[in-house]
Structure formats: structure tokens, C-alpha cells
Write an enzyme that holds these catalytic residues in place. Sequence first.
Site, PDB file in Angstrom:
ATOM      1  N   HIS A   1      11.366  -7.836  -8.747  1.00 31.28           N
ATOM      2  CA  HIS A   1      10.328  -6.921  -9.235  1.00 31.28           C
ATOM      3  C   HIS A   1      10.948  -5.956 -10.239  1.00 31.28           C
ATOM      4  O   HIS A   1      11.847  -5.188  -9.900  1.00 31.28           O
ATOM      5  CB  HIS A   1       9.699  -6.147  -8.066  1.00 31.28           C
ATOM      6  CG  HIS A   1       8.653  -6.933  -7.337  1.00 31.28           C
ATOM      7  ND1 HIS A   1       7.426  -6.436  -7.013  1.00 31.28           N
ATOM      8  CD2 HIS A   1       8.661  -8.215  -6.906  1.00 31.28           C
ATOM      9  CE1 HIS A   1       6.717  -7.373  -6.407  1.00 31.28           C
ATOM     10  NE2 HIS A   1       7.451  -8.460  -6.318  1.00 31.28           N
TER      11      HIS A   1
ATOM     12  N   TYR B   1       1.346   1.539  -5.302  1.00 32.38           N
ATOM     13  CA  TYR B   1       1.356   2.746  -4.472  1.00 32.38           C
ATOM     14  C   TYR B   1       0.137   3.564  -4.910  1.00 32.38           C
ATOM     15  O   TYR B   1       0.074   3.998  -6.072  1.00 32.38           O
ATOM     16  CB  TYR B   1       2.629   3.549  -4.691  1.00 32.38           C
ATOM     17  CG  TYR B   1       3.883   2.910  -4.092  1.00 32.38           C
ATOM     18  CD1 TYR B   1       4.302   3.245  -2.807  1.00 32.38           C
ATOM     19  CD2 TYR B   1       4.641   1.997  -4.810  1.00 32.38           C
ATOM     20  CE1 TYR B   1       5.449   2.676  -2.254  1.00 32.38           C
ATOM     21  CE2 TYR B   1       5.791   1.427  -4.261  1.00 32.38           C
ATOM     22  CZ  TYR B   1       6.186   1.774  -2.985  1.00 32.38           C
ATOM     23  OH  TYR B   1       7.317   1.212  -2.437  1.00 32.38           O
TER      24      TYR B   1
ATOM     25  N   PRO C   1       8.478   5.429   5.145  1.00 31.14           N
ATOM     26  CA  PRO C   1       8.656   4.175   4.407  1.00 31.14           C
ATOM     27  C   PRO C   1       8.219   4.212   2.942  1.00 31.14           C
ATOM     28  O   PRO C   1       8.419   3.232   2.225  1.00 31.14           O
ATOM     29  CB  PRO C   1       7.802   3.173   5.199  1.00 31.14           C
ATOM     30  CG  PRO C   1       6.809   3.999   5.936  1.00 31.14           C
ATOM     31  CD  PRO C   1       7.452   5.321   6.191  1.00 31.14           C
TER      32      PRO C   1
ATOM     33  N   LYS D   1      13.281   2.883   1.693  1.00 32.15           N
ATOM     34  CA  LYS D   1      14.715   3.180   1.723  1.00 32.15           C
ATOM     35  C   LYS D   1      15.419   2.874   3.059  1.00 32.15           C
ATOM     36  O   LYS D   1      16.649   2.839   3.119  1.00 32.15           O
ATOM     37  CB  LYS D   1      14.949   4.670   1.404  1.00 32.15           C
ATOM     38  CG  LYS D   1      14.659   5.009  -0.032  1.00 32.15           C
ATOM     39  CD  LYS D   1      15.772   4.536  -0.957  1.00 32.15           C
ATOM     40  CE  LYS D   1      15.361   4.435  -2.386  1.00 32.15           C
ATOM     41  NZ  LYS D   1      15.216   3.081  -2.905  1.00 32.15           N
TER      42      LYS D   1
ATOM     43  N   TYR E   1      14.408   4.573  -6.950  1.00 30.80           N
ATOM     44  CA  TYR E   1      13.730   3.437  -6.299  1.00 30.80           C
ATOM     45  C   TYR E   1      14.629   2.200  -6.266  1.00 30.80           C
ATOM     46  O   TYR E   1      14.711   1.512  -5.248  1.00 30.80           O
ATOM     47  CB  TYR E   1      12.404   3.125  -7.008  1.00 30.80           C
ATOM     48  CG  TYR E   1      11.504   2.255  -6.159  1.00 30.80           C
ATOM     49  CD1 TYR E   1      10.572   2.809  -5.293  1.00 30.80           C
ATOM     50  CD2 TYR E   1      11.608   0.863  -6.203  1.00 30.80           C
ATOM     51  CE1 TYR E   1       9.760   2.013  -4.493  1.00 30.80           C
ATOM     52  CE2 TYR E   1      10.807   0.061  -5.393  1.00 30.80           C
ATOM     53  CZ  TYR E   1       9.886   0.642  -4.557  1.00 30.80           C
ATOM     54  OH  TYR E   1       9.100  -0.141  -3.753  1.00 30.80           O
TER      55      TYR E   1
HETATM   56  P1  RFL Z   1      16.822  -1.542  13.911  1.00 30.46           P
HETATM   57  O1  RFL Z   1      16.170  -2.526  13.011  1.00 30.46           O
HETATM   58  O2  RFL Z   1      15.957  -0.628  14.696  1.00 30.46           O
HETATM   59  O3  RFL Z   1      17.756  -2.366  14.903  1.00 30.46           O
HETATM   60  C1  RFL Z   1      18.380  -1.766  16.020  1.00 30.46           C
HETATM   61  C2  RFL Z   1      18.595  -2.821  17.070  1.00 30.46           C
HETATM   62  O4  RFL Z   1      19.243  -2.214  18.193  1.00 30.46           O
HETATM   63  C3  RFL Z   1      18.627  -2.683  19.393  1.00 30.46           C
HETATM   64  N1  RFL Z   1      18.871  -1.691  20.445  1.00 30.46           N
HETATM   65  C4  RFL Z   1      19.849  -1.812  21.355  1.00 30.46           C
HETATM   66  N2  RFL Z   1      20.764  -2.771  21.548  1.00 30.46           N
HETATM   67  C5  RFL Z   1      21.633  -2.615  22.600  1.00 30.46           C
HETATM   68  N3  RFL Z   1      21.602  -1.548  23.433  1.00 30.46           N
HETATM   69  C6  RFL Z   1      20.694  -0.561  23.268  1.00 30.46           C
HETATM   70  N4  RFL Z   1      20.668   0.476  24.101  1.00 30.46           N
HETATM   71  C7  RFL Z   1      19.772  -0.674  22.197  1.00 30.46           C
HETATM   72  N5  RFL Z   1      18.754   0.113  21.743  1.00 30.46           N
HETATM   73  C8  RFL Z   1      18.221  -0.531  20.680  1.00 30.46           C
HETATM   74  C9  RFL Z   1      17.170  -2.857  19.010  1.00 30.46           C
HETATM   75  O5  RFL Z   1      16.494  -3.752  19.883  1.00 30.46           O
HETATM   76  C10 RFL Z   1      17.288  -3.389  17.586  1.00 30.46           C
HETATM   77  O6  RFL Z   1      17.331  -4.796  17.563  1.00 30.46           O
HETATM   78  O7  RFL Z   1      17.862  -0.623  13.116  1.00 30.46           O
HETATM   79  P2  RFL Z   1      18.827  -0.981  11.882  1.00 30.46           P
HETATM   80  O8  RFL Z   1      19.572  -2.257  12.157  1.00 30.46           O
HETATM   81  O9  RFL Z   1      19.580   0.247  11.577  1.00 30.46           O
HETATM   82  O10 RFL Z   1      17.824  -1.317  10.665  1.00 30.46           O
HETATM   83  C11 RFL Z   1      17.004  -0.307  10.128  1.00 30.46           C
HETATM   84  C12 RFL Z   1      15.718  -0.936   9.555  1.00 30.46           C
HETATM   85  O11 RFL Z   1      15.131  -1.758  10.533  1.00 30.46           O
HETATM   86  C13 RFL Z   1      14.719   0.146   9.108  1.00 30.46           C
HETATM   87  O12 RFL Z   1      15.368   1.190   8.455  1.00 30.46           O
HETATM   88  C14 RFL Z   1      13.638  -0.425   8.145  1.00 30.46           C
HETATM   89  O13 RFL Z   1      12.830  -1.364   8.793  1.00 30.46           O
HETATM   90  C15 RFL Z   1      12.754   0.693   7.603  1.00 30.46           C
HETATM   91  N6  RFL Z   1      11.656   0.208   6.751  1.00 30.46           N
HETATM   92  C16 RFL Z   1      11.892  -0.139   5.428  1.00 30.46           C
HETATM   93  N7  RFL Z   1      13.132  -0.083   4.920  1.00 30.46           N
HETATM   94  C17 RFL Z   1      13.363  -0.478   3.621  1.00 30.46           C
HETATM   95  O14 RFL Z   1      14.504  -0.393   3.176  1.00 30.46           O
HETATM   96  N8  RFL Z   1      12.371  -0.976   2.803  1.00 30.46           N
HETATM   97  C18 RFL Z   1      11.101  -1.080   3.251  1.00 30.46           C
HETATM   98  O15 RFL Z   1      10.260  -1.588   2.512  1.00 30.46           O
HETATM   99  C19 RFL Z   1      10.808  -0.620   4.593  1.00 30.46           C
HETATM  100  N9  RFL Z   1       9.578  -0.701   5.080  1.00 30.46           N
HETATM  101  C20 RFL Z   1      10.365   0.114   7.248  1.00 30.46           C
HETATM  102  C21 RFL Z   1       9.327  -0.327   6.375  1.00 30.46           C
HETATM  103  C22 RFL Z   1      10.070   0.444   8.575  1.00 30.46           C
HETATM  104  C23 RFL Z   1       8.779   0.348   9.033  1.00 30.46           C
HETATM  105  N10 RFL Z   1       8.552   0.673  10.380  1.00 30.46           N
HETATM  106  C24 RFL Z   1       7.813  -0.117  11.254  1.00 30.46           C
HETATM  107  C25 RFL Z   1       9.331   1.709  11.006  1.00 30.46           C
HETATM  108  C26 RFL Z   1       8.033  -0.424   6.820  1.00 30.46           C
HETATM  109  C27 RFL Z   1       7.737  -0.061   8.132  1.00 30.46           C
HETATM  110  C28 RFL Z   1       6.309  -0.117   8.529  1.00 30.46           C
HETATM  111  C1  PHB Z   2       6.704  -3.527   2.666  1.00 27.76           C
HETATM  112  O1  PHB Z   2       6.502  -4.510   1.933  1.00 27.76           O
HETATM  113  O2  PHB Z   2       6.660  -3.616   3.907  1.00 27.76           O
HETATM  114  C2  PHB Z   2       6.965  -2.223   2.043  1.00 27.76           C
HETATM  115  C3  PHB Z   2       7.134  -2.145   0.668  1.00 27.76           C
HETATM  116  C4  PHB Z   2       7.376  -0.908   0.077  1.00 27.76           C
HETATM  117  C5  PHB Z   2       7.450   0.226   0.865  1.00 27.76           C
HETATM  118  C6  PHB Z   2       7.299   0.142   2.238  1.00 27.76           C
HETATM  119  C7  PHB Z   2       7.043  -1.077   2.829  1.00 27.76           C
HETATM  120  O3  PHB Z   2       7.654   1.427   0.271  1.00 27.76           O
END
Ligand code: RFL
Ligand code: PHB
Length: 423
Positions: A106, A234, A326, A330, A418
Site C-alpha cells: 500500500h 480512515y 489501533p 502500530k 505511518y
Molecule cells: P499477543 O498477541 O497478545 O500474544 C501474547 C501471547 O501470550 C499468551 N499468554 C501467555 N502465555 C503463557 N503464560 C501466560 N501467563 C500467558 N498470558 C498470555 C497469549 O495467549 C498470547 O498468545 O501479544 P504480542 O505477541 O506482543 O503481539 C502484539 C499484537 O498482537 C498486538 O499489538 C496487535 O494485534 C495490535 N493491533 C494492531 N497492530 C498493528 O501493528 N497493526 C494493526 O493493524 C493492528 N490492528 C490490533 C489491531 C489489535 C486489535 N485488538 C483486537 C486489540 C486491531 C485490533 C482490533
Molecule cells: C486492520 O486491518 O485490522 C487494521 C488496519 C489499520 C488499522 C487498524 C487495523 O489502523
Amino acid sequence: MDCPDGGGDGHGKAADASVAGPRDGGMNGLSNGRVKTQVAIIGGGPSGLLLGQLLSRHGIDNVILEQRTRAHVLSRIRAGVLERGLVELLREAGVADRLEREGIRHDGALISFDDEMFRVDFTGTTGHAVTVYGQTEVTHDLYAARDATGAPVHFEAEEVAIHGADSDAPHVTFRVGGAPMRIDCDVVAGCDGFHGVSRASMPRHIRRDFEKIYPFGWLGVLSETPPVNEELIYASSERGFALCSMRNPRLSRYYIQCSLEERVEDWTDDRFWDELKRRIPSDQADRLVTGPSIETSIAPLRSFVTEPMRWGRLFLCGDAAHIVPPTGAKGLNLAASDVHYLFEGLREFYATGATRGLDAYSDRALRRVWKAERFSWWFTSLMHRFPDQTGFDRRMQRAEIDFLRTNAAAQTAMAENYVGLPY
Ligand code: RFL
Ligand code: PHB
């Protein structure tokens, strides 16, 4: 190991735990569920898996403990936008083949305010693009690579506890299927997300938390429909924020801002599509293809940072140390830069015995974390409707959007953040 990570703003100082020297490589299975490794990684999400993969490729022994099943970890629908730094790290880890084939480049994104829409050109302003490729796919690829190395992952690990993080001989205890296990290690990497045990294992007096809770959440829908636009939109409207994103040409991801009281059960597909259409420019709404949702979820929005990100031999990585709303995409990308800094520190330590990189880890990671926190907070504040927002506040948002729409320097600043600040 000298520990430079005094808690921010004079809140104590981390304990000094010197590393006597790297443990020999090669994991030793000892008797009675006792195992020895170099790096114990808590959490089998993207941070833990990526760190494990980089370490394994450099002959550094590691064991991953994951609280849930692999199927559960792979069922989470989360991030979708990867910065170039993360893409490069996945290449370095040898797990970017499918990403190179299926990821969508993108070069810009669209921003709308009420019915007016404009484009921010990432490549034209910064020379860099982002890649759309789901976190679920990244995690899938990392598990496949882990399988290939044969390095261990203990799923459904219960009662995980970290001991002696401030000593030179930490260990981790846990249970699998009721059986007690113990891992002796040099270093513990806390990659266990926001609700994990790692951050909570750091004594309160050495750690300081910074938090902002936003008075709304995002309702997200995944649907097997073609994305409404080839770029992300957005959208800020009188009815609240909306985001049109995607996973591939046949799979769309949409979000709308919602109140914290909303329940997923109250959102039929029709209600969701109707609300989304009212928040995006009318020409986009007219061409939106709707269909059944295959996943719906609500996530509250929060900014959170803990300082320092290290206590003795325990190093926090990713969501265990910080959360961003989100809006700036980041979260996963920040997890990746943490992994990069920690991996560099560990590689140096195991190659030479030097602890400079590990000692600098928290400061280096936090410097980048705070910049991403600022960007995510700014973009969230700019695009959402706040419950107590006045007419004046809305005019301020409009003026800032107008500035962004017409000012090349403002667009470049936004694009640089970004696509991702350099590591
Ligand atoms: P995770 O993914 O939460 O993984 C942590 C893992 O640890 C396990 N765990 C344990 N394991 C052993 N013992 C324990 N006591 C434990 N407690 C927990 C869990 O089961 C899990 O498997 O953290 P990690 O690896 O640091 O990764 C972080 C990312 O997942 C998170 O920052 C992103 O998903 C955030 N996020 C986005 N980030 C982006 O860079 N670009 C995006 O477009 C973006 N969109 C989003 C997002 C997060 C969202 N939500 C649902 C919070 C969109 C959404 C809607
Ligand atoms: C996504 O595709 O899940 C997504 C994309 C951009 C964002 C957050 C989530 O800023």
C-alpha cells in the site's frame, strides 16, 4: 549485568543482576520435568514466536510457553498493516516467502472527514510503503517455521511463574496437563501480552505505568466481500469513526467506533453495514459490497506503557509492555521493534558475553514506543467523536484535517509515522 533502567521519573531503580556468562547452547532435558535452555520465552503470540525464530536461526536455544492452544492463538483476528521494519525482520527470520507472494503493498491511504476525502501518499512523501498481510497469517507462518526447527513450544501452560529474575539464575515454573515443569535459563523474555504474568512479576516499586483509557471501542467485522477501495479509508463522521481495511482482494475488514456498553449480539450484519455506510463518503458507501460477517468483535481503546521494560534478567516485549489504540496500526509493529532490539542484545551477549545491548534494551525500545504512542494518540484524537466533544472541539478536528489535506509537510510527517520510524 548492570541495569540502567531506573523506573521513569525517579520511581526506584531496577535490581542489578549480573549475568555470569552465557549458558552453553543446546537444550538439556533433565529429569522430573526440569529443562535447561538459554532463553525462556513466555507467550506464543507474534512477539514470542518471532524472537524464538530469530534466536533459533542463530543457534540460541529457546523454549516457548503458551497459555492457550495453537488453534486459539491462530483464531485471533487482529492486526493487518505491517511496517517495512517488521517485513525486514520477517525476512531475516526466514519467514517472509508467503508474505512476499500474498502481502499487498500500500503506497498511501485515504482519509475522509464527513463527505470529503483525500489521499496521503506514503511512497511519494517518504519513499516507503506498508504491507497489508494479516497478523493471523504472520503467526501461522511463524508456527510453521517453528515446527521446521523442532524448537519446543509448550501449549496450555498453566500457572506460569517467573522466579529469580533479579538473580543470575532465573527459572520458570508451570504445569502442563497438571504435571509440574521447570525451565532453568539465562534470560526470560516476557512476550505474553497485556494480561500476561511477566509485567505483573516486576515489583511495583521498580515499575511505573502510564495509561489513557478512551471512552469508546471499535466494533470489527471480517467479511468475505471485496474491499470497498483498494486503499484503506480512515473516516471521521458526525456519527463517529470508521475504518475500511482488508486482508486480501476477497476478504474485507471493517471497523466502526462504538460505545463501551455495546454488545456484539446487538449488532446484526444489516445494522453494521447500515452504520458503516453512514460514516464513509457517500460515493464509497454506494459501492460497498456487503455480505455475511465471519467474525465480529469489540475491542476497547487504550494507550499504556510500563517503564522500564526490563527487570534484571526479565525483558518485556510487545503488548506485555505497551498498548496503543489501533488507529495508527502500530501494536504489532512496536512488538517487532522490541523483538529486534532484544534479539540484537541477546545475539551480542551470546557471541561475546557483552551486555551492552541488553543493558540498553529498555531505553532503546521505549524511545520508539513513546513516539508510536504519540502518533496513535494523535490519530485517535483527530478522527473519533468524544462523548463530551463540543462544537469547538469538532471545528478543531476539521481545521487540523484541512491542514493535513493541504499541507505537504503535514502529510510527510503523518506518512513517516505511518510507514514506521526507523529502528
Ligand atoms: P499477543 O498477541 O497478545 O500474544 C501474547 C501471547 O501470550 C499468551 N499468554 C501467555 N502465555 C503463557 N503464560 C501466560 N501467563 C500467558 N498470558 C498470555 C497469549 O495467549 C498470547 O498468545 O501479544 P504480542 O505477541 O506482543 O503481539 C502484539 C499484537 O498482537 C498486538 O499489538 C496487535 O494485534 C495490535 N493491533 C494492531 N497492530 C498493528 O501493528 N497493526 C494493526 O493493524 C493492528 N490492528 C490490533 C489491531 C489489535 C486489535 N485488538 C483486537 C486489540 C486491531 C485490533 C482490533
Ligand atoms: C486492520 O486491518 O485490522 C487494521 C488496519 C489499520 C488499522 C487498524 C487495523 O489502523
